[in-house]
Design a protein around this motif. Structure first.
Motif, PDB file in Angstrom:
ATOM      1  N   ALA A 196       0.804  -1.219   0.000  1.00 51.77           N
ATOM      2  CA  ALA A 196       0.000   0.000   0.000  1.00 51.77           C
ATOM      3  C   ALA A 196       0.836   1.268   0.000  1.00 51.77           C
ATOM      4  O   ALA A 196       0.290   2.375  -0.037  1.00 51.77           O
ATOM      5  CB  ALA A 196      -0.933  -0.003   1.207  1.00 51.77           C
ATOM      6  N   SER A 197       2.167   1.138   0.017  1.00 53.60           N
ATOM      7  CA  SER A 197       3.024   2.325   0.007  1.00 53.60           C
ATOM      8  C   SER A 197       3.199   2.878  -1.407  1.00 53.60           C
ATOM      9  O   SER A 197       3.709   3.984  -1.587  1.00 53.60           O
ATOM     10  CB  SER A 197       4.390   1.993   0.605  1.00 53.60           C
ATOM     11  OG  SER A 197       5.103   1.078  -0.227  1.00 53.60           O
ATOM     12  N   LYS A 198       2.767   2.112  -2.402  1.00 51.86           N
ATOM     13  CA  LYS A 198       2.880   2.560  -3.794  1.00 51.86           C
ATOM     14  C   LYS A 198       1.782   3.564  -4.132  1.00 51.86           C
ATOM     15  O   LYS A 198       0.924   3.871  -3.310  1.00 51.86           O
ATOM     16  CB  LYS A 198       2.822   1.348  -4.720  1.00 51.86           C
ATOM     17  CG  LYS A 198       3.992   0.389  -4.557  1.00 51.86           C
ATOM     18  CD  LYS A 198       3.916  -0.764  -5.552  1.00 51.86           C
ATOM     19  CE  LYS A 198       5.112  -1.691  -5.422  1.00 51.86           C
ATOM     20  NZ  LYS A 198       5.048  -2.821  -6.384  1.00 51.86           N
ATOM     21  N   SER A 199       1.797   4.070  -5.365  1.00 48.78           N
ATOM     22  CA  SER A 199       0.789   5.041  -5.783  1.00 48.78           C
ATOM     23  C   SER A 199      -0.589   4.400  -5.812  1.00 48.78           C
ATOM     24  O   SER A 199      -0.721   3.166  -5.864  1.00 48.78           O
ATOM     25  CB  SER A 199       1.124   5.587  -7.172  1.00 48.78           C
ATOM     26  OG  SER A 199       0.938   4.576  -8.150  1.00 48.78           O
ATOM     27  N   ILE A 200      -1.627   5.231  -5.792  1.00 44.70           N
ATOM     28  CA  ILE A 200      -3.005   4.738  -5.844  1.00 44.70           C
ATOM     29  C   ILE A 200      -3.211   3.862  -7.069  1.00 44.70           C
ATOM     30  O   ILE A 200      -3.825   2.788  -6.990  1.00 44.70           O
ATOM     31  CB  ILE A 200      -4.001   5.921  -5.857  1.00 44.70           C
ATOM     32  CG1 ILE A 200      -3.985   6.631  -4.502  1.00 44.70           C
ATOM     33  CG2 ILE A 200      -5.413   5.448  -6.199  1.00 44.70           C
ATOM     34  CD1 ILE A 200      -4.806   7.901  -4.459  1.00 44.70           C
ATOM     35  N   GLU A 201      -2.665   4.305  -8.202  1.00 47.22           N
ATOM     36  CA  GLU A 201      -2.841   3.556  -9.455  1.00 47.22           C
ATOM     37  C   GLU A 201      -2.133   2.206  -9.401  1.00 47.22           C
ATOM     38  O   GLU A 201      -2.676   1.194  -9.871  1.00 47.22           O
ATOM     39  CB  GLU A 201      -2.311   4.373 -10.633  1.00 47.22           C
ATOM     40  CG  GLU A 201      -3.088   5.652 -10.926  1.00 47.22           C
ATOM     41  CD  GLU A 201      -2.786   6.787  -9.959  1.00 47.22           C
ATOM     42  OE1 GLU A 201      -3.579   7.747  -9.911  1.00 47.22           O
ATOM     43  OE2 GLU A 201      -1.759   6.711  -9.224  1.00 47.22           O
ATOM     44  N   GLU A 202      -0.951   2.169  -8.823  1.00 50.31           N
ATOM     45  CA  GLU A 202      -0.206   0.913  -8.729  1.00 50.31           C
ATOM     46  C   GLU A 202      -0.891  -0.075  -7.786  1.00 50.31           C
ATOM     47  O   GLU A 202      -0.963  -1.273  -8.059  1.00 50.31           O
ATOM     48  CB  GLU A 202       1.225   1.185  -8.259  1.00 50.31           C
ATOM     49  CG  GLU A 202       2.108   1.850  -9.291  1.00 50.31           C
ATOM     50  CD  GLU A 202       3.460   2.242  -8.724  1.00 50.31           C
ATOM     51  OE1 GLU A 202       4.477   1.953  -9.381  1.00 50.31           O
ATOM     52  OE2 GLU A 202       3.510   2.842  -7.622  1.00 50.31           O
ATOM     53  N   VAL A 203      -1.417   0.442  -6.688  1.00 48.25           N
ATOM     54  CA  VAL A 203      -2.115  -0.420  -5.733  1.00 48.25           C
ATOM     55  C   VAL A 203      -3.382  -0.996  -6.366  1.00 48.25           C
ATOM     56  O   VAL A 203      -3.652  -2.198  -6.259  1.00 48.25           O
ATOM     57  CB  VAL A 203      -2.458   0.355  -4.442  1.00 48.25           C
ATOM     58  CG1 VAL A 203      -3.324  -0.514  -3.515  1.00 48.25           C
ATOM     59  CG2 VAL A 203      -1.186   0.782  -3.721  1.00 48.25           C
ATOM     60  N   SER A 204      -4.157  -0.148  -7.038  1.00 49.43           N
ATOM     61  CA  SER A 204      -5.398  -0.628  -7.658  1.00 49.43           C
ATOM     62  C   SER A 204      -5.111  -1.644  -8.760  1.00 49.43           C
ATOM     63  O   SER A 204      -5.864  -2.611  -8.940  1.00 49.43           O
ATOM     64  CB  SER A 204      -6.222   0.537  -8.200  1.00 49.43           C
ATOM     65  OG  SER A 204      -5.540   1.212  -9.237  1.00 49.43           O
ATOM     66  N   ALA A 205      -4.013  -1.458  -9.486  1.00 53.94           N
ATOM     67  CA  ALA A 205      -3.633  -2.417 -10.530  1.00 53.94           C
ATOM     68  C   ALA A 205      -3.274  -3.768  -9.910  1.00 53.94           C
ATOM     69  O   ALA A 205      -3.626  -4.824 -10.459  1.00 53.94           O
ATOM     70  CB  ALA A 205      -2.460  -1.874 -11.334  1.00 53.94           C
ATOM     71  N   SER A 206      -2.593  -3.746  -8.776  1.00 50.74           N
ATOM     72  CA  SER A 206      -2.258  -4.996  -8.082  1.00 50.74           C
ATOM     73  C   SER A 206      -3.517  -5.724  -7.631  1.00 50.74           C
ATOM     74  O   SER A 206      -3.649  -6.947  -7.793  1.00 50.74           O
ATOM     75  CB  SER A 206      -1.371  -4.710  -6.870  1.00 50.74           C
ATOM     76  OG  SER A 206      -0.124  -4.179  -7.262  1.00 50.74           O
ATOM     77  N   ILE A 207      -4.451  -4.974  -7.081  1.00 50.27           N
ATOM     78  CA  ILE A 207      -5.714  -5.560  -6.617  1.00 50.27           C
ATOM     79  C   ILE A 207      -6.492  -6.149  -7.787  1.00 50.27           C
ATOM     80  O   ILE A 207      -7.009  -7.274  -7.709  1.00 50.27           O
ATOM     81  CB  ILE A 207      -6.549  -4.498  -5.876  1.00 50.27           C
ATOM     82  CG1 ILE A 207      -5.882  -4.152  -4.548  1.00 50.27           C
ATOM     83  CG2 ILE A 207      -7.987  -4.978  -5.667  1.00 50.27           C
ATOM     84  CD1 ILE A 207      -6.490  -2.963  -3.833  1.00 50.27           C
ATOM     85  N   GLU A 208      -6.560  -5.422  -8.871  1.00 53.21           N
ATOM     86  CA  GLU A 208      -7.274  -5.912 -10.059  1.00 53.21           C
ATOM     87  C   GLU A 208      -6.648  -7.202 -10.572  1.00 53.21           C
ATOM     88  O   GLU A 208      -7.351  -8.146 -10.947  1.00 53.21           O
ATOM     89  CB  GLU A 208      -7.271  -4.849 -11.150  1.00 53.21           C
ATOM     90  CG  GLU A 208      -8.118  -5.223 -12.358  1.00 53.21           C
ATOM     91  CD  GLU A 208      -8.234  -4.104 -13.377  1.00 53.21           C
ATOM     92  OE1 GLU A 208      -8.807  -4.347 -14.451  1.00 53.21           O
ATOM     93  OE2 GLU A 208      -7.745  -2.984 -13.104  1.00 53.21           O
ATOM     94  N   GLY A 209      -5.320  -7.258 -10.560  1.00 50.72           N
ATOM     95  CA  GLY A 209      -4.637  -8.457 -11.029  1.00 50.72           C
ATOM     96  C   GLY A 209      -4.941  -9.669 -10.164  1.00 50.72           C
ATOM     97  O   GLY A 209      -5.145 -10.775 -10.673  1.00 50.72           O
TER      98      GLY A 209
END
Length: 220
Positions: A196-209
């Protein structure tokens, strides 16, 4: 013969204060709705008339500052028991996806480890409160405890809200973070750790994956 309705999916979000759960939940809800998936959002404590009263007592009532750890544990469990039977279980039976902003893991970690209560007793109370209704997938948003605590305090101050759960020493949140990581190691098939320390976009991409790999209807 009419087809049997598929049981819904149950995803919970966990993490210490300030990890960005609310933001990521909103992003996921938007994605699900765009895919035409029926989805219901719940929060803990709360989500029912009973639960919202308990939420106010647990988080925002200054007179409750001296609440014992045992009372806190039982209030969280009471809110969850009502939420499961009144809201979550019926939604899942109807084939809806349920997204929970916290669930039983919060009690395992916050009260069991953060407050130092007997972990076996906490587990029994958790099981009694939820019965057979448990998440298929838990997304653990993990970040440095000091950073997360500072974020949460800043938001509360900006909104002018006193949150009793945030008014703890840093070592409490260190225990909470480690407790979550230990739980994820034990239950690695259900719990997926997201940085969760990454950017909002990076975190959401991880969750989507993560969700795409697990649920075929999300990938459609």
């Amino acid at each position: 013969m009419q087809a049997t309705m598929q049981k819904g999916r149950f995803i919970s979000f966990e993490g210490s204060e300030g990890c960005g759960k609310s933001t990521q939940i909103r992003i996921l809800l938007d994605l699900l709705e765009k895919k035409g998936i029926a989805v219901l959002l719940t929060r803990e404590p709360g989500g029912t008339v009973v639960g919202e009263r308990i939420r106010d007592l647990l988080q925002y009532t200054p007179e409750a500052k001296g609440m014992t750890a045992e009372a806190e544990l039982l209030l969280f469990a009471a809110s969850r028991a009502q939420l499961v039977r009144e809201v979550i279980a019926p939604a899942l039976q109807q084939g809806q996806w349920v997204i929970a902003d916290r669930f039983l893991d919060s009690t395992t970690v916050y009260q069991g480890l953060g407050r130092g209560l007997d972990q076996q007793a906490v587990a029994h109370i958790n099981d009694f409160a939820v019965g057979e209704v448990k998440p298929d997938l838990t997304l653990l948003l993990d970040m440095d405890a000091q950073q997360g605590h500072a974020r949460a305090k800043a938001v509360s101050e900006a909104e002018g809200k006193f949150d009793r759960m945030e008014d703890q020493e840093l070592d409490f949140f260190e225990r909470v973070r480690q407790g979550y990581l230990n739980l994820a190691d034990i239950e690695n098939e259900r719990i997926s750790i997201v940085d969760a320390s990454k950017s909002i976009e990076e975190v959401s991409a991880s969750i989507e994956g993560i969700i795409k790999k697990r649920y075929h209807e999300f990938s459609a």
